[in-house]
Write an enzyme that holds these catalytic residues in place. Sequence first.
Site, PDB file in Angstrom:
ATOM      1  N   LYS A   2     -18.425  -1.604  16.024  1.00 50.40           N
ATOM      2  CA  LYS A   2     -19.657  -1.947  16.748  1.00 50.40           C
ATOM      3  C   LYS A   2     -20.003  -0.774  17.646  1.00 50.40           C
ATOM      4  O   LYS A   2     -19.185  -0.373  18.477  1.00 50.40           O
ATOM      5  CB  LYS A   2     -19.430  -3.218  17.574  1.00 50.40           C
ATOM      6  CG  LYS A   2     -20.719  -3.760  18.202  1.00 50.40           C
ATOM      7  CD  LYS A   2     -20.493  -5.083  18.935  1.00 50.40           C
ATOM      8  CE  LYS A   2     -21.827  -5.652  19.387  1.00 50.40           C
ATOM      9  NZ  LYS A   2     -21.685  -6.932  20.088  1.00 50.40           N
ATOM     10  N   THR A  60     -22.839 -17.472  16.497  1.00 44.62           N
ATOM     11  CA  THR A  60     -24.142 -18.077  16.753  1.00 44.62           C
ATOM     12  C   THR A  60     -25.069 -17.934  15.560  1.00 44.62           C
ATOM     13  O   THR A  60     -26.130 -17.341  15.654  1.00 44.62           O
ATOM     14  CB  THR A  60     -24.812 -17.430  17.977  1.00 44.62           C
ATOM     15  OG1 THR A  60     -24.831 -16.022  17.754  1.00 44.62           O
ATOM     16  CG2 THR A  60     -24.057 -17.743  19.234  1.00 44.62           C
ATOM     17  N   THR A  73     -19.948 -11.120  17.419  1.00 44.01           N
ATOM     18  CA  THR A  73     -19.968  -9.727  16.953  1.00 44.01           C
ATOM     19  C   THR A  73     -19.061  -8.787  17.736  1.00 44.01           C
ATOM     20  O   THR A  73     -18.716  -7.725  17.230  1.00 44.01           O
ATOM     21  CB  THR A  73     -21.394  -9.154  17.007  1.00 44.01           C
ATOM     22  OG1 THR A  73     -21.893  -9.335  18.334  1.00 44.01           O
ATOM     23  CG2 THR A  73     -22.282  -9.849  16.010  1.00 44.01           C
ATOM     24  N   ASP A  74     -18.673  -9.174  18.963  1.00 46.96           N
ATOM     25  CA  ASP A  74     -17.956  -8.208  19.800  1.00 46.96           C
ATOM     26  C   ASP A  74     -16.672  -7.697  19.150  1.00 46.96           C
ATOM     27  O   ASP A  74     -16.359  -6.519  19.230  1.00 46.96           O
ATOM     28  CB  ASP A  74     -17.610  -8.832  21.154  1.00 46.96           C
ATOM     29  CG  ASP A  74     -18.811  -8.848  22.082  1.00 46.96           C
ATOM     30  OD1 ASP A  74     -19.915  -8.493  21.610  1.00 46.96           O
ATOM     31  OD2 ASP A  74     -18.661  -9.209  23.261  1.00 46.96           O
TER      32      ASP A  74
END
Lengths: 462, 650
Positions: A263, A108, A184-185
């Site tokens: 993350k 995104t 990002t996950d």
Amino acid sequence: MMDKDIFQGYKGDALEVLKKYQVRVWGTTKVETTRGTFEGTVLPRAENDDDKHIVVKIITGYNIGIDIRNITSMKETGYKKANYKIPEKQFPVTPGLPKVKLFGTGGTIASRLDYRTGAVIPAFSPGELYGAVPELADICNLDTEKVFAVFSENMGPKQYIALAKAIGKEIEKGIDGIVIGHGTDTLHHTGAALTFMCQNLPVPVVLVGSQRSSDRPSSDAALNLMHAMRAAGHSDIAEVQVCMFGPTSDEYGLLHKGTRVRKMHSSYRSTFRTIGDTPLARVNRNEILPIKKNYNKRRDDKNVKILPYYHDKVTMLYYYPGMSPDVLDAMVEKGYKGIIFVGTGLGHVNKELYPAIERAHAKGIHMFMTLQTLWGYVHMFVYDTGRDMMAKGIVPAGNMLPEVAWVKLSWILGQTEEPEEVKRLMLTPINDEITLREPYNGYLVYQGGVPEVEEFIKKVHK
Amino acid sequence: MSFNPRYNYGKSLKESGWIPRREAKQQDYDRIGFMSGLEVHQQLLTKEKMFCHCPAGIFNHSDDFDAEIIRHMRPTLSELGEYDGTALMEFRTRKEIVYRIKNETACTYEVDDTPPFPLNSEALGIAIEISLLSKLNIVGEVHITRKQYLDGSIPTGFQRTAIIGVEGELAMPKKKIRLIQLSIEEDSCREISDIGHRRIYKTDRLGMPLIETVTYPDFVNPDEVMEGCDYIRFLNRSTGKVRTGMGAGRQDVNVSCRGGSRVEIKGVAHTKWIPELTHNEVFRQWSLLRMRDFLLEKGIDKNNWKASNCEITGNLDFSKELLKTASGKGIKLIAVNLPAFEGCLSWFTQPGKTFKNEISDRLKVIACLEKPNCITSEEIDNPLDDNDLSNVREQLFAKEGDAQLIFAAAAEDIDTALETIEERCIMALEGIPEETRKSLSDGTTIFERVLPGADRMYPDTDTAPIPLEDDYIKKLESQLPEDIIDRYNKLKDWGVPEDVYTYIFSKNLFPLMEEIIGKTGVKPSYLGTFLGHELKFAEGQSKNEGEFNYRILLRLFEFLKEQNYDFALAEVMLKDLMEHPKMEFESILANLKHKKIPREEILARIPFLKQKFAEGKTEIDELKQRNWIMGQLKGQAIGNIDLQELSKEI
């Protein structure tokens, strides 16, 4: 099919009501209800919302829902379809600036609303990106290519391989740097996979995402993209890197090695951290500020090695106290060839698992030990249990992160299943997935509330 | 004769027809087409904030913070694919926004590092109650919408807000006001400072639940706007579920004149400021329209009008002051020539202000130039030295009838400043720019930002719509207080003087009044005056203002009734009661050295006093005699006998 277009997202009772009164999505309407009159434009409805309400944008710009059970009549008074288009401007070519290629995977970076899911669809063409982030034109000459479009959680082996091949091609064509837009996950899984699949890189490959979608004014997308383009085009770190916010403030980004990054928060902007080491460098809009002294330098050649291998019968076993051996047996039964254990403390599981471990070993399953603690090394010599397990065929994987170990074993088993060779490849670091030394500042988790930490947080933007 | 700015100011003031508000009559407002509507904000009394579990209503000092975060805002597209005008302006300003966070009052939600938690149901319930009282049509499903704010007042860059009801009405004594909508929204940050390219906010208030009631522009004069605002606030307070005190209620006032534009005066803290502000704003617009006519009569074509500029070099007298406030790298002095604009820069807009201020205010907000940020060829108080001015004119190749403006700015701000100046001048040829303006205590306003439109709305993809079932609405409906207008009529019927209504409604004392009257039988007109005069005065004097629990008054009146005292004793006891709300009533009376004296005993003293008054007098003035005796007896009589009755007996 026609219905779908006219009544976008509506289903069941709500769809029947729209059909009955012949009011379309994007039709302006006057609705009489037992709660009074409402006027506005009918909007599409998200697929997962109920079939008891119709969404209307009223004249003041707000959206409201009208309960169809209260509707006594409604009438279409006009039609006004939104023309949603991200302003597109020709991305200018500036002589002297590096050529950077942006691969899109469905993240995104710049986006618009998707009514079907209520989520956002990324903008992507160079023109669209330039319209949204004109500053990019001061950093590089940009070209983009949509490799595929999936959400981060749907990224997998197929995508790793496609990306690795695309990177190879771009390098062949003489690109100065590559940026990959990514959800990002699983950014760090991809970071590890590409490190193993694209070796001896002559240019930077920078993975970037955003923690706040770019339809928000405070999104980190634009700045992350600027940082990533800066790193890809101008830095001399020719490695696979993840570029995301350093602090949560709009100040600088960090460049993390694809094999050491993780993350660490579900929603913070500064969620990505290098574990067990320091990041490669800091990056802002104008410059790269190195942190590590040793890294693979940018080169003029095109001698990249693309190794797009993958075996999808590798799994992970996150240990918990009292775990029963049938969990492990089940994995073996289902045909898994490699298992990454995520053990407690220095790398332990309980004794009840031993028989199952022995059975797995006898069947030639490749087993490696990593840590729930994330920080630190597996040390299986310290306690008996560790020594027992090694005897039963579990190989300690040093300070390799669990996800990285899973990616690496998958990649290795795609090439060979010969036990000694698998072990050798696993324990021979390609790019610091196992490090020989853990620097003193490689482990830093602050404890909030402690006076000196509070003092630090007040002065330095977290 | 050369151009005289002071004379021009007076002349343009006269042409605008501006008069002081106290002299203005309805026909003055009708003549220029006064039109006004309100957006009344009211914080709701909830324990927690709207989308997270931080406590609401705890505030900290600007210097008391635990951490700072820096953000920049970028414009994004609206749902319908448009960029909002304000958004683009704010982007031009390139502000660095700093948030000061206090752990106690802000979590990761406030700083936009965590998505929202489900909407506070307590707040939703209160908002629906007030919507029902406002006769609004309640929506079937609440949709959280993002409303863009790029000024940084909200760290996400948007406010989460949702419509609860549309199309309602509010009855005032002489008029009904139509309502457009009521929304529930999260409150914004409080600004600490805004200097140059850096704006600092604190996040304590951020995220507190707030409702906004929006009226149609139905008000036709400044006093009516204030009255309408008061009534909306009374209605909100009648629920007893809203916050009171500084900043808990704020209003934005929309004003226009005939041919003008909607201008929103933001954040008016006191309703009593509204009349002066709206009066001045409507005349500001009227005067700017006269200036437009003045310019168009000169034959200016707005499509071809262009300002020109040059950098000024050489040592000029006036430059010192400008350079003092300018900051940043590579500061330059820039002179701008405004063709055919002579007469405008000293044109009256508001008392003591001219069109120059319109430009100067924008230079501050958009180009981040601190004031004083410009000097013009039409300075009224400190005109430029003639030599300096002709020097500047020469450098600009200015023609007769042109006006000049000089500013100092850092290299990176010059382009924005030039654009801003030219843009504002072209707007002057078109009419009144739609904008939001900040209110000042002297009744004037300054530019705050371009008025945002419906284009800044975007559906919130982080929250699911909330259905409002009929049963839930019915339940809330059953617990509503009565309408303010009904209470107004009751007070009138009771003979309570009208000057105390505002106090009674603003403190939501009506329900207590009804209870006291019902339980003690005190005369409503007495009780009303007691509250609106005695209580209001005592409160103003008290150190504990705002902390007094009005329910003590019920106990006081019950005590007086039980003890057979006259209710007037309450007036005497009030001061001590406010200072020591926990003290026993008996002890207060003892402190006051009050004695219970039977009525007959007091009456029995009258003959003696009459005799005493008459001593040495040949003629008795009955009125003087009565007043003197009342004076002698008042201390003993109060509480023991009704003073009017006593007076009659004398």
